[in-house]
Scaffold this motif. Structure first.
Motif, mmCIF file in Angstrom:
data_model
loop_
_atom_site.group_PDB
_atom_site.id
_atom_site.type_symbol
_atom_site.label_atom_id
_atom_site.label_comp_id
_atom_site.label_asym_id
_atom_site.label_seq_id
_atom_site.Cartn_x
_atom_site.Cartn_y
_atom_site.Cartn_z
ATOM 1 N N MET A 1 0.836 -1.211 0.000
ATOM 2 C CA MET A 1 0.000 0.000 0.000
ATOM 3 C C MET A 1 0.872 1.263 0.000
ATOM 4 S SD MET A 1 -3.068 0.035 -0.427
ATOM 5 C CE MET A 1 -4.479 1.080 -0.395
ATOM 6 N N ARG A 2 1.953 1.199 0.776
ATOM 7 C CA ARG A 2 2.866 2.328 0.876
ATOM 8 C C ARG A 2 3.460 2.654 -0.507
ATOM 9 N NH1 ARG A 2 6.907 3.635 5.384
ATOM 10 N NH2 ARG A 2 5.864 2.010 6.530
ATOM 11 N N ARG A 3 3.804 1.570 -1.238
ATOM 12 C CA ARG A 3 4.384 1.747 -2.573
ATOM 13 C C ARG A 3 3.376 2.394 -3.515
ATOM 14 N NH1 ARG A 3 5.942 -3.833 -3.517
ATOM 15 N NH2 ARG A 3 6.853 -4.042 -1.476
ATOM 16 N N VAL A 7 3.873 5.898 -5.609
ATOM 17 C CA VAL A 7 3.735 6.037 -7.071
ATOM 18 C C VAL A 7 2.613 7.035 -7.370
ATOM 19 C CG1 VAL A 7 3.414 4.795 -9.251
ATOM 20 C CG2 VAL A 7 4.515 3.653 -7.353
ATOM 21 N N LEU A 8 1.554 6.993 -6.591
ATOM 22 C CA LEU A 8 0.441 7.918 -6.801
ATOM 23 C C LEU A 8 0.924 9.369 -6.648
ATOM 24 C CD1 LEU A 8 -2.659 8.369 -7.138
ATOM 25 C CD2 LEU A 8 -2.837 8.236 -4.673
ATOM 26 N N THR A 92 10.155 -3.275 -6.997
ATOM 27 C CA THR A 92 9.159 -4.211 -6.459
ATOM 28 C C THR A 92 7.722 -3.710 -6.685
ATOM 29 O OG1 THR A 92 9.603 -3.182 -4.355
ATOM 30 C CG2 THR A 92 10.623 -5.313 -4.729
ATOM 31 N N VAL A 93 7.561 -2.653 -7.484
ATOM 32 C CA VAL A 93 6.211 -2.164 -7.802
ATOM 33 C C VAL A 93 5.544 -3.138 -8.767
ATOM 34 C CG1 VAL A 93 4.912 -0.329 -8.945
ATOM 35 C CG2 VAL A 93 6.826 0.246 -7.486
ATOM 36 N N ARG A 94 4.325 -3.534 -8.462
ATOM 37 C CA ARG A 94 3.587 -4.475 -9.314
ATOM 38 C C ARG A 94 2.799 -3.695 -10.365
ATOM 39 N NH1 ARG A 94 6.536 -7.221 -7.203
ATOM 40 N NH2 ARG A 94 7.095 -7.247 -9.388
ATOM 41 N N PRO A 95 2.567 -4.336 -11.530
ATOM 42 C CA PRO A 95 1.807 -3.626 -12.573
ATOM 43 C C PRO A 95 0.470 -3.084 -12.072
ATOM 44 C CG PRO A 95 2.759 -5.626 -13.470
ATOM 45 C CD PRO A 95 3.057 -5.636 -12.010
ATOM 46 N N VAL A 96 -0.216 -3.843 -11.222
ATOM 47 C CA VAL A 96 -1.533 -3.390 -10.769
ATOM 48 C C VAL A 96 -1.400 -2.116 -9.921
ATOM 49 C CG1 VAL A 96 -1.613 -4.921 -8.747
ATOM 50 C CG2 VAL A 96 -3.721 -4.113 -9.751
ATOM 51 N N GLN A 97 -0.339 -2.031 -9.120
ATOM 52 C CA GLN A 97 -0.136 -0.822 -8.312
ATOM 53 C C GLN A 97 0.133 0.381 -9.205
ATOM 54 O OE1 GLN A 97 3.114 -2.474 -6.009
ATOM 55 N NE2 GLN A 97 1.858 -2.541 -4.169
ATOM 56 N N ALA A 101 -2.224 3.609 -9.515
ATOM 57 C CA ALA A 101 -1.651 4.904 -9.148
ATOM 58 C C ALA A 101 -1.831 5.911 -10.291
ATOM 59 C CB ALA A 101 -0.177 4.744 -8.805
ATOM 60 N N LYS A 102 -1.565 5.465 -11.508
ATOM 61 C CA LYS A 102 -1.742 6.369 -12.664
ATOM 62 C C LYS A 102 -3.213 6.761 -12.785
ATOM 63 C CE LYS A 102 2.111 5.197 -15.639
ATOM 64 N NZ LYS A 102 2.715 6.531 -15.713
ATOM 65 N N PHE A 103 -4.069 5.788 -12.595
ATOM 66 C CA PHE A 103 -5.497 6.047 -12.706
ATOM 67 C C PHE A 103 -5.937 7.024 -11.610
ATOM 68 C CE2 PHE A 103 -9.869 4.900 -11.471
ATOM 69 C CZ PHE A 103 -10.514 5.261 -12.646
#
Lengths: 254, 342
Positions: A1-3, A7-8, A92-97, A101-103
């Motif tokens: 969640m922190r990651r 990114v957000l 270690t950022v996952r594609p879904v994160q 975040a971009k969204f």
């Protein structure tokens, strides 16, 4: 969640550094300001059935067609072209994160732009001393209903835009795809009603489900203060679908 | 190499893109603390192999381990152990150097602010990016400084293995020198893999090389091992006064494997430049000098022994065999084999 929040925050900051965001913002407010002025002018000439806010939000599709592609085209297309996407995904950022975040960043910016349009009735109210005029301009059900519609439908439109951005390395191609996709979602469902079997009056036809997809009817309901769960379901399920497809595209098309 | 000593171990890695096999049966091992060069012509499969090791691509078959952790079963752990600088070193143009490194440090798991600040500070000094460079927008930096930012990013999370994909591509000689010094400074503290087709770079920096061609490992070893395998023997250059035929005869009495590489070049008077290749490994120069001095009619001006360069080895190792040249649909006929690394 922190990651995700890291990114957000980064994506939010990048949006403010991007010239495309300013172009989108200025064009959006300029165009909507002009449209609001034209609506008010119409009120001075003829009596109107709907409030200025309802009429204003009925034109939501005009800014959506250019703001959504402008805000989302950079999302993944540019990062894929430069290779930054690859670099980000080696952490270690996952594609879904990354997708969420971009969204989240682009959705926040989109809401901010629409929230800025609340200034239009406020400015108009400053120019009138008539109590009836003030009540008409500040008609809260249609104002909040319209904003709620914009907020809920924006989820679907922006997720569609991001999905288009994940399909190409070219910002231009992703913007064109996004424009076409939005046209199909907003206007395509209305065109479907022209097909004989799909007309709502034909028994046993597909009229019922197609009616459920009518974006303009959702807006009228929201503006009238009717909050139905079906449009929510439509926009939220569409958003989840497009975000899922974007995640798959980001994870697989490296 | 004992698997327990290997920092990276790849066994039978293969990867296909549609019908095109980018790599096939790639196996190699890199020891802890080694600097290893990944060599190969464009389309050889270097970048594909590196991208598999970083977890960006999945191998169609085969397995790899980094510091004993399986890439297939523990991809997150492997990503924490790896630092990676991709080819062309993409960076966000609008961000400032310090800002970018702090953001990346957070993404790479440096949780506490103080820890991030300390690590970024160390790397800014190590990569010579401190003071005004730290505050510059990345888009305004020269290519050499951008490479330093890329290297600093790869080193942020104290990786045990760093993969650099074409790190000196497009740098001018001064920038190459600066970058080489940086990499030299890292020697011994971590395992370094350099994927490159700039041969002098690899020759200067690397302890060992792995040569890939057409998606397969065609050679691997130290420069001495590769020389022995692909360019055995030595070349001797001589400048001498006298009959070239007699010089050849005298030298062949010392080393019967000696053969003249090209016709003698006359350099004025009776002085000739001669080039001989020898299959013998030890340096025979002193014995050649003795043999020529014993012959009264020959006067030796200079003798020089030349070792095969990595370029010679590379050319020998990547030379397609007659059979491969005849095979239809080979890698270079495929679009992915022409444009660059697959």
């Amino acid at each position: 969640m922190r990651r995700f929040f890291r990114v957000l925050a980064h994506e939010w900051r990048c949006l403010w550094l991007s010239p495309a965001s300013y172009v989108a913002g200025v064009l959006f407010l300029l165009l909507l300001g002009l449209l609001y002025w034209a609506i008010l002018r119409g009120f001075t000439l003829l009596p109107q059935e709907q409030t200025p806010a309802t009429q204003f939000f009925r034109l939501f599709w005009i800014p959506v067609f250019f703001v959504v592609p402008l805000l989302t085209m950079r999302g993944f297309a540019e990062e894929r072209r430069t290779g930054m996407l690859e670099r980000t995904l080696t952490t270690t950022v996952r594609p879904v994160q990354l997708v969420l975040a971009k969204f989240g960043a682009v959705y926040g910016f989109y809401l901010l732009l629409w929230a800025a349009t609340l200034l239009f009735p406020w400015i108009a109210v400053q120019g009138t001393s008539l109590e009836a005029g003030r009540r008409l301009l500040y008609d809260l059900p249609s104002l909040w209903g319209g904003l709620l519609f914009v907020a809920v439908s924006g989820l679907l439109f922006l997720s569609l835009g991001l999905f288009c951005s994940s399909l190409s390395r070219s910002q231009l191609v992703s913007a064109i795809l996004s424009f076409t996709g939005l046209f199909l979602v907003i206007a395509g469902s209305r065109l479907l009603l022209e097909i004989p079997r799909v007309t709502p009056d034909v028994p046993g036809g597909f009229g019922g489900p197609v009616r459920y997809l009518q974006v303009f009817e959702h807006l009228l309901d929201f503006s009238a203060g009717i909050v139905d769960t079906r449009p929510f379901l439509f926009y939220l399920s569409g958003t989840v679908l497009f975000l899922f497809l974007t995640t798959v595209a980001v994870a697989r098309r490296l | 190499m004992d698997p327990a000593d290997a920092s990276i171990r790849a066994v039978d890695l293969s990867r296909s893109f549609g019908r095109h096999r980018a790599i096939e049966g790639v196996s190699f091992a890199v020891g802890r603390g080694e600097v290893v060069g990944f060599l190969g012509p464009n389309g050889a499969g270097k970048s594909t192999t590196v991208r598999i090791l970083t977890g960006l691509l999945r191998a169609s078959s085969g397995e790899a381990w980094v510091e004993g952790h399986s890439l297939a079963r523990e991809p997150e752990r492997v990503q924490q152990l790896l630092g990676y600088m991709p080819e062309n070193n993409p960076l966000p143009e609008d961000l400032r150097v310090g800002e970018f490194l702090r953001y990346r440090a957070a993404l790479k798991g440096l949780r506490r602010r103080r820890e991030r600040e300390q690590r970024v500070g160390e790397l800014l000094v190590q990569c010579d990016l401190q003071r005004e460079t730290e505050r510059k927008r990345i888009g305004k930096l020269s290519k050499g400084y951008r490479q330093r930012v890329g290297l600093a990013d790869a080193l942020l999370a104290h990786p045990r293995v760093v993969l650099l994909d074409e790190p000196t591509l497009g740098l001018d000689p001064h920038q190459v020198l600066g970058f080489r010094r940086l990499v030299e400074g890292l020697r011994g503290s971590l395992t370094l893999v350099l994927s490159s087709h700039v041969l002098p770079e690899v020759e200067r920096l690397c302890d060992r090389s792995v040569i890939l061609n057409r998606g397969q490992v065609v050679a691997a070893g130290t420069p001495a091992e590769l020389r022995e395998q692909f360019a055995a023997g030595r070349t001797y250059h001589l400048r001498a006064e006298g009959s070239p035929a007699e010089i050849g005869d005298r030298l062949r009495r010392v080393d019967p494997t000696l053969r003249r590489e090209e016709d003698p070049v006359e350099e004025g008077g009776r002085v000739h430049h001669l080039r001989f290749s020898s299959g013998a490994e030890p340096d025979l120069s002193p014995r050649f000098v003795e043999a020529l001095e014993a012959a009264g009619a020959i006067r030796l001006h200079a003798i020089h022994r030349e070792e095969a360069s990595l370029e010679d080895i590379f050319l020998a190792a990547t030379r397609p065999s007659w059979k491969e040249r005849q095979r239809p649909g080979r890698a270079e006929d495929h679009p992915a084999g022409r444009g660059g690394d697959a």
